[in-house]
Design an enzyme around this catalytic site. Structure first.
Site, PDB file in Angstrom:
ATOM      1  CB  THR A  85      -0.896  -0.099   1.175  1.00  0.00           C
ATOM      2  OG1 THR A  85      -0.070  -0.228   2.163  1.00  0.00           O
ATOM      3  CG2 THR A  85      -1.987  -1.008   1.068  1.00  0.00           C
ATOM      4  NE  ARG A 153      11.225  -6.409  15.878  1.00  0.00           N
ATOM      5  CZ  ARG A 153      12.008  -6.885  16.636  1.00  0.00           C
ATOM      6  NH1 ARG A 153      12.820  -5.743  17.355  1.00  0.00           N
ATOM      7  NH2 ARG A 153      12.169  -8.093  16.906  1.00  0.00           N
ATOM      8  CG  LEU A 257      13.862   7.217  24.066  1.00  0.00           C
ATOM      9  CD1 LEU A 257      13.876   7.216  25.479  1.00  0.00           C
ATOM     10  CD2 LEU A 257      13.288   8.551  23.310  1.00  0.00           C
ATOM     11  N   GLY A 264      13.230   5.733   7.960  1.00  0.00           N
ATOM     12  CA  GLY A 264      12.953   5.861   6.783  1.00  0.00           C
ATOM     13  C   GLY A 264      12.327   4.545   6.374  1.00  0.00           C
ATOM     14  CB  CYS A 267       6.720   0.829   7.563  1.00  0.00           C
ATOM     15  SG  CYS A 267       6.654  -1.100   6.765  1.00  0.00           S
TER      16      CYS A 267
END
Length: 440
Positions: A85, A153, A257, A264, A267
């Site tokens: 998408t 991930r 953090l 980038g 997603c």
């Protein structure tokens, strides 16, 4: 169980292979014949740690095959939709062309199943409201629609598919259909559920929002620490110590953090933009106005890296040789979509520098797709006679570089650590001028 996976890109190929690893009989469907042939040979069209071995084992074992023909999905009880998408060319909204086409092409091949309801299960990241629309479309077939978002991930996709931290079912509104659909998906994920992985059930809209809300929160956390880095740079404070200190608060936590050149990939950037666009369509755009600043901060970190490089090179890129370590948007991936490293390299080259870029996985792809870019085999080749080195993707090969050895090949020992992963003291002791992000 007999399962089909529609769309065999990064998400679909990994999901199909992992479903076969769980013991299911799986066929992957994709319109790209070249990709299908490659997958059927047991080879992946992308870099993902641990995936090549798993793919080869399942293809050779006979539980996994790939096809360009939707008819090969006939008879499957569960059909996963795993197509892309991407961001629309006209604006921030998600382009639903591939999802709509996949469902439309699949519907004629949906059959009643003797072991319970047939399911069409969405895994693609979509704007809230999509599942309800597709459910109406699927409603004329012998199938129920379920939304089952993915949380992969890159670099950990196999692990995240086989041992996810949660499984979400977005179920039909009809209680009987919801119960029957849930039972079928429980059978698909039986070994995961037996291992104690949490399973949450929800309506369609909530299930769709889980993925984009999670990505938006992570993007916000990254941009927050990068905003703190800007303050640290203005005051002489150290963002790495600041991040460690606030990370000890268990309400905040230390993950995501690390200040740097920003996020980038395929997603986070497009998902938060599509989320904003959808909020506008729903008339609640003010609820997500903060994401505009999240996006702006992220983009600004790339610009700041270019500006710092410009200052270190005496105010001009012309005639300078710059080594860029990293092209992928993150380590353990060859994905260069919306890569900060590549954007920074392009900007520096566009202003007159000779840029030599290297990346362990993305380098060969970059050399083929961008013949205008100079790609080196490794960090030492890239850095030879360089006036400046930028570390922009935190590959272990780059984090573990010996600063004394690299010092021997450069023209000027200056480095920008765009990911704050190097030891400043060690690099300075080796004779380097070290610049991190938000570090004095």
């Amino acid at each position: 169980m007999h399962i089909s996976v529609i769309g065999c890109g990064y998400l679909g190929a990994v999901h199909a292979t992992c479903m076969a690893e769980l013991g299911h009989d799986v066929v992957g469907i994709d319109v790209d014949a070249g990709k299908v042939d490659l997958l059927n040979s047991g080879k992946a069209p992308f870099h993902e740690p641990g995936f090549d071995e798993l793919l080869e084992r399942q293809v050779n074992g006979g539980r996994l095959r790939f096809s360009t023909d939707y008819a090969d999905a006939r008879g499957a009880q569960v059909h996963f939709i795993a197509v892309g998408t991407p961001q629309s060319e006209e604006g921030y909204a998600a382009d639903m062309t591939y999802v709509d086409a996949a469902v439309a092409d699949l519907i004629p091949h949906l059959l009643e199943h003797p072991d319970g309801p047939t399911l069409v299960v969405g895994k693609s990241t979509v704007p809230v409201g999509t599942a309800a629309r597709l459910a109406a479309q699927v409603g004329g077939s012998p199938a129920h629609l379920v939304w089952n978002p993915e949380f992969l991930r890159e670099g950990f996709a196999v692990q995240d598919t086989l041992t996810p931290d949660r499984i979400i079912y977005g179920l039909p509104g009809d209680p009987d259909a919801a119960e029957a659909s849930s039972a079928v998906l429980d059978a698909v994920y039986a070994s995961m559920l037996a291992a104690g992985i949490p399973r949450l059930t929800a309506d369609y809209a909530t299930a769709e929002l889980v993925k984009v809300a999670a990505n938006s929160f992570l993007a916000t956390k990254i941009s927050f620490i990068n905003a703190m880095a800007e303050l640290c740079e203005a005051t002489g404070a150290d963002v790495t110590v600041l991040a460690e200190a606030i990370g000890h608060d268990d309400r905040i936590g230390p993950k995501f953090l690390r200040a740097g050149v920003g996020f980038g990939g395929g997603c986070l950037p497009k998902d938060i933009r599509a989320f904003m666009a959808r909020a506008g369509e729903l008339g609640v755009d003010q609820a997500l106005t903060f994401l505009r600043e999240v996006d702006t901060i992220n983009t600004r970190r790339r610009t700041a890296a270019v500006e710092l490089a410009h200052r270190l090179l005496g105010g001009t890129f012309s005639g300078k040789r710059v080594a860029v370590l990293g092209a992928a948007f993150k380590p353990d991936s060859d994905d260069m979509r919306n890569s900060p490293a590549l954007d920074i390299a392009n900007a520096i080259a566009g202003q007159g520098a000779r840029v030599i870029i290297t990346d362990p996985a993305a380098g060969p792809k970059l050399a083929k797709s961008r013949p205008d870019m100079e790609v080196a085999a490794d960090a030492f080749e890239a850095a030879r006679d360089a006036d400046l080195v930028l570390l922009l993707t935190e590959w272990r090969q780059f984090r573990d570089l010996d600063p004394a050895e690299l010092r021997e090949v450069v023209a000027s020992p200056q480095i920008i650590d765009g990911r704050n992963v190097l030891d400043p003291a060690a690099w300075r002791a080796a004779g380097w001028t070290y610049h991190g992000v938000g570090r004095p």
